[in-house]
Design a protein around this motif. Structure first.
Motif, short mmCIF file in Angstrom:
data_model
loop_
_atom_site.label_atom_id
_atom_site.label_comp_id
_atom_site.label_asym_id
_atom_site.label_seq_id
_atom_site.Cartn_x
_atom_site.Cartn_y
_atom_site.Cartn_z
N CYS A 1 0.65 -14.05 -8.08
CA CYS A 1 1.16 -14.71 -7.24
C CYS A 1 -0.30 -14.97 -6.21
N LYS A 2 0.02 -16.21 -5.35
CA LYS A 2 -1.29 -16.89 -4.94
C LYS A 2 -1.29 -15.41 -3.04
N SER A 3 0.52 -15.32 -2.91
CA SER A 3 0.04 -13.97 -1.53
C SER A 3 0.35 -12.95 -1.45
N CYS A 4 0.81 -12.11 -2.93
CA CYS A 4 0.90 -10.62 -3.06
C CYS A 4 0.42 -10.42 -4.56
N THR A 5 0.65 -9.59 -4.84
CA THR A 5 0.53 -8.94 -6.27
C THR A 5 1.70 -7.68 -6.53
N LEU A 6 2.29 -8.60 -8.01
CA LEU A 6 3.73 -7.69 -8.68
C LEU A 6 3.06 -5.99 -9.45
N PHE A 7 3.47 -4.97 -8.98
CA PHE A 7 2.90 -4.11 -9.95
C PHE A 7 3.76 -3.91 -10.95
N PRO A 8 3.97 -2.89 -12.01
CA PRO A 8 4.60 -2.84 -12.75
C PRO A 8 6.02 -1.07 -12.96
N PRO A 9 6.59 -0.99 -12.25
CA PRO A 9 6.86 0.70 -12.99
C PRO A 9 6.04 1.69 -13.19
N SER B 1 13.06 -5.46 -11.04
CA SER B 1 13.54 -4.59 -10.83
C SER B 1 12.68 -3.75 -10.60
N GLY B 2 11.90 -2.48 -9.67
CA GLY B 2 11.63 -1.43 -9.99
C GLY B 2 9.72 -1.85 -9.61
N TYR B 3 9.15 -2.62 -9.30
CA TYR B 3 8.38 -3.53 -9.80
C TYR B 3 7.96 -3.08 -7.93
N ARG B 4 6.52 -2.82 -7.81
CA ARG B 4 6.03 -2.10 -6.05
C ARG B 4 5.13 -3.75 -6.02
N ILE B 5 5.78 -4.33 -4.84
CA ILE B 5 4.83 -5.62 -4.19
C ILE B 5 3.60 -4.65 -3.11
N ARG B 6 2.90 -6.09 -3.09
CA ARG B 6 1.24 -5.69 -1.96
C ARG B 6 1.50 -6.95 -1.83
N LEU B 7 1.27 -7.47 -0.37
CA LEU B 7 0.79 -8.78 0.26
C LEU B 7 -1.18 -8.29 0.15
N GLY B 8 -1.63 -9.53 -0.43
CA GLY B 8 -2.82 -9.95 0.05
C GLY B 8 -3.57 -8.80 -1.18
N SER B 9 -5.06 -8.58 -0.15
CA SER B 9 -5.59 -6.43 -0.86
C SER B 9 -5.07 -5.73 -0.14
N SER B 10 -4.51 -5.95 1.68
CA SER B 10 -4.20 -4.56 1.99
C SER B 10 -3.54 -3.64 1.13
N THR B 11 -4.23 -2.64 1.79
CA THR B 11 -2.87 -1.10 1.40
C THR B 11 -2.37 -0.50 3.07
N ASP B 12 -1.91 -1.52 3.90
CA ASP B 12 -1.23 -1.33 4.56
C ASP B 12 0.16 -0.63 4.46
N LYS B 13 1.01 0.09 4.74
CA LYS B 13 2.18 0.84 4.64
C LYS B 13 3.14 -0.55 4.06
N LYS B 14 2.86 -1.14 5.75
CA LYS B 14 3.77 -2.58 6.08
C LYS B 14 3.34 -3.36 5.64
N ASP B 15 2.60 -3.25 4.13
CA ASP B 15 2.65 -4.98 3.58
C ASP B 15 3.20 -4.23 2.51
N THR B 16 3.41 -3.52 1.42
CA THR B 16 3.72 -3.23 0.46
C THR B 16 5.43 -2.45 0.54
N VAL C 1 18.18 -8.45 -3.57
CA VAL C 1 16.43 -7.75 -3.38
C VAL C 1 16.19 -6.90 -1.98
N GLY C 2 16.63 -5.25 -2.27
CA GLY C 2 15.63 -4.20 -1.47
C GLY C 2 14.41 -4.10 -2.02
N GLY C 3 13.79 -2.84 -0.85
CA GLY C 3 12.34 -2.54 -0.52
C GLY C 3 11.12 -2.97 0.00
N LEU C 4 11.69 -4.96 0.30
CA LEU C 4 10.80 -5.44 0.72
C LEU C 4 10.14 -5.04 2.18
N PRO C 5 8.62 -5.33 1.89
CA PRO C 5 7.82 -4.99 3.02
C PRO C 5 7.96 -5.30 4.60
#
Length: 549
Positions: free
Chosen positions: A41-49, A120-135, A70-74
Motif C-alpha cells: 500500500c502507499k503508507s504500509c505493507t502487509l505480509f502474509p501469515p 485476518s492474520g496478516y502482519r502490517i508494517r507502516l512504511g519501512s520502520s521497524t519500531d514496535k509501535k509501527d507494526t 479489526v484488532g492488532g493495529l499498530p
C-alpha cells in the motif's frame, strides 16, 4: 498497491461470479492450500501469515452481518491507514476506532465482509520502520451490530410481506366467486320478489332473498302483510314439490317394474337355451356329435348355466327387497300387516303347489325316459351288435343317474309338502290371534264407556251449584289462571285464545270470554293504552278475590 489497476495486488478483482458475493461464502475444501501474497500500500505493507499455521479462528456469523472487528493495529496507525487497507474490500460506510489498537468497520454490502476476513492474520508494517509501535498483526472477525440486525430484520419483513401478498393473490385466484349481494328491502323490490316466488324457475333465488330480509330484521308492522303474502307464496310450492317427488317415485317404480319384467324374460330365454343343451346332451343326439362338438356343447352349457344362476340371484334379490319393503309397511299398520301376511301365506302356498306340480311332472317325464331306456336296452339285447357291452354300460350309468335324480326329486317333493302344511298351520294361528285381538278390543271399549259414565255423575252433581258447569270449564279456568299469572300486566282475549288453540282447536273465543266474565272474583277486565293503542286486557285477581270471599 498497483495504481494502474486501482486495487491491491494481493486481492483479485471483484467479479459477479466470485463465491464471496453471496451472503454466506462457500466452504473452502481443506485439501486446497490458500496461497497469500505480500500486499503493498502507499503508507504500509502487509505480509502474509505462515501457511503452515492453522487459519485464524472466527466467531459465528450474525445474521445480516456488514460490520467487522479489526484488532492488532499498530499503535501509530491512523484512520487514514485503516481506510487505505480496507477500502479495496468494498465501500466503507463508517469506522469506529478505539484507543486500544482495534476498530469496527461497517461495509455497504455483506459480501464485502468476506473480503475483509481474507486479511485476518496478516502482519502490517507502516512504511519501512521497524519500531514496535509501527507494526502489528491484524485479526479480522465478524462483529454484531444493531444496525446490521435492524436492516436484516427489515429485509426479512419485506420478504415476508411479499410472500404473504403472493399467497393472498394465489388464494384470491383460487377462491370461488362470492354470491351476488342481496338488495335492500323496499316496496318495489318486495313486489319483484313476490312475482319471482310465483315462478317455479326463479323460486330458489327469491326464497334466498326472502330469508335474508327476514334475518336482517326487515319485518315490522308496516311490512308484515307483505312478508306474510310472500311466506304464503313460498308455502304454496310445498304441494308442487310433494307432487314432483311422487312423480319421480312413480317413474322409479315403473323403471323397476320394467327392469324386473325384462330380467324375467331374459331368464326364461336362458332356461330355454339350457334346456336345449340338456336335450342335446342326451344319448339319442349325443352319440351323433363329434368329440370337438361335444366339448363345445358342454362348455356352452356350463357358461349358460352360470349366467342363468347370476340372473336368477339378481331377480331373487329384487324380490327380497320388495318383500322387505312390504314388511316395513306391515310394521306401521297392524291391520294391514295381518292382511298382507295372509296374502303372502296364500301366495306362498300357491307357489309351493305350482312347484309341487312341476316336480311331479318332471318325475313322470323321468319315469317315461327310464322306460324308454329299458325298452332300448331290451332291443339291444336282441340285436347282435359288436358294441353291445359298451352300450349296456352306458345305459346302466344313465339309469343310475336317473334313479339318483328321481330320489332327490321325491325328497324335495316331501319337503315342499311339509312346508305347505306348516304354512297352513301358521295361517290358522294368525286367524285365531285376530279373533282374540278383536274380542279384547271390544271388552276394553265397553269398560272405558262404563268408567266414563260412572265418572260423569259425581262431577255433574258437584258442578250444578257453581258458575263452572263442567270439568272442561274447570280445566280451562286452571290453564287460563296459570297463563295470566305469568303475564302480570294482563293479556288480550285474542292472545289467550291463541294459546288455548294450541291445546284444542275447537275452543271458541266467545265461550272463553263468557266463562271469564262469570268468574268475577278470579278474572277482571281493564282498559290499557292511550288513543289508538287502547285495548281491553284480562288480569288474574284470584288472590284478591280469595280475601274478599
Amino acid at each position: 498497491f498497483d495504481p494502474a489497476l486501482g486495487m491491491m495486488t494481493g486481492i483479485p478483482p471483484i467479479t459477479p461470479m466470485m463465491p464471496g458475493l453471496g451472503i454466506v461464502p462457500p466452504p473452502i475444501p481443506p485439501d486446497m492450500p490458500v496461497v497469500k501474497e505480500i500486499i503493498h500500500c502507499k503508507s504500509c505493507t502487509l505480509f502474509p501469515p505462515n501457511p503452515n499455521l492453522p487459519p485464524p479462528a472466527t466467531r459465528e456469523r450474525p445474521p445480516g452481518c456488514k460490520t467487522v472487528f479489526v484488532g492488532g493495529l499498530p499503535e501509530n496507525g491512523t484512520e487514514q491507514i485503516i481506510v487505505e487497507v480496507f477500502e479495496q474490500c468494498g465501500e466503507i460506510i463508517a469506522i469506529r476506532k478505539s484507543k486500544k489498537n482495534f476498530c469496527h468497520i461497517r461495509f455497504a454490502e455483506e459480501y464485502m465482509v468476506d473480503k475483509a476476513l481474507y486479511l485476518s492474520g496478516y502482519r502490517i508494517r507502516l512504511g519501512s520502520s521497524t519500531d514496535k509501535k509501527d507494526t502489528g498483526r491484524l485479526h479480522v472477525d465478524f462483529a454484531q451490530a444493531r444496525d446490521d440486525l435492524y436492516e436484516w430484520e427489515c429485509k426479512q419483513r419485506m420478504l415476508a410481506r411479499e410472500e404473504r401478498h403472493r399467497r393472498r393473490m394465489e388464494e384470491e385466484r383460487l377462491r370461488p366467486p362470492s354470491p351476488p349481494p342481496v338488495v335492500h328491502y323496499s316496496d318495489h323490490e318486495c313486489s319483484i320478489v313476490a312475482e319471482k316466488l310465483k315462478d317455479d324457475s326463479k323460486f330458489s333465488e327469491a326464497v334466498q332473498t326472502l330469508l335474508t330480509w327476514i334475518e336482517r330484521g326487515e319485518v315490522n308492522r308496516r311490512s308484515a302483510n307483505n312478508f306474510y303474502s310472500m311466506i304464503q307464496s313460498a308455502n304454496s310450492h310445498v304441494r308442487r314439490l310433494v307432487n314432483e317427488k311422487a312423480a319421480h317415485e312413480k317413474d322409479m317404480e315403473e323403471a323397476k317394474e320394467k327392469f324386473k319384467q325384462a330380467l324375467s324374460g331374459i331368464l326364461i330365454q336362458f332356461e330355454q337355451i339350457v334346456a336345449v343343451y340338456h336335450s342335446a346332451s342326451k344319448q339319442k343326439a349325443w352319440d351323433h356329435f363329434t368329440k370337438a362338438q361335444r366339448k363345445n356343447i358342454s362348455v356352452w352349457c356350463k357358461q349358460a348355466e352360470e349366467i342363468r344362476n347370476i340372473h336368477n340371484d339378481e331377480l331373487m334379490g329384487i324380490r327380497r327387497e320388495e318383500e322387505m319393503e312390504m314388511s316395513d309397511d306391515e310394521i306401521e299398520e297392524t291391520t294391514e300387516t295381518k292382511e298382507t301376511e295372509e296374502s303372502a301365506l296364500v301366495s306362498q302356498a300357491e307357489a309351493l303347489k305350482e312347484e309341487n306340480d312341476s316336480l311331479r311332472w318332471q318325475l313322470d317325464a323321468y319315469r317315461n325316459e327310464v322306460e324308454l331306456l329299458k325298452q332300448e336296452q331290451g332291443k339291444a339285447h336282441r340285436e347282435d351288435d359288436p358294441n353291445k357291452e359298451q352300450q349296456v354300460k352306458l345305459l346302466q350309468q344313465a339309469l343310475q343317474g336317473m334313479q339318483q335324480h328321481l330320489l332327490k326329486v321325491q325328497e324335495e317333493y316331501k319337503r315342499k309338502e311339509a312346508e305347505l302344511e306348516k304354512i297352513k298351520d301358521d295361517k290358522l294361528q294368525v286367524e285365531k290371534m285376530l279373533e282374540n285381538l278383536k274380542e279384547k278390543q271390544e271388552n276394553c271399549t265397553s269398560r272405558l264407556c262404563a268408567s266414563s259414565q260412572e265418572s260423569d255423575y259425581p262431577l255433574e252433581k258437584t258442578m250444578n251449584g257453581s258458575p263452572i258447569k263442567s270439568e272442561r270449564e274447570a280445566l280451562l279456568v286452571g290453564i287460563i289462571s296459570t297463563f295470566l299469572h305469568v303475564h302480570p300486566f294482563g293479556a288480550s282475549i285474542e292472545y289467550i285464545c291463541s294459546y288455548l288453540h294450541r291445546l284444542d282447536n275447537k275452543i271458541c273465543t266467545s265461550d272463553v270470554e263468557c266463562l271469564m266474565s262469570r268468574l268475577q272474583h278470579t278474572f277482571k277486565q281493564e282498559m290499557t293504552g292511550v288513543g289508538a293503542s287502547l285495548e281491553k286486557r284480562w288480569k288474574f285477581c284470584g288472590f284478591e278475590g280469595l280475601k274478599l270471599t
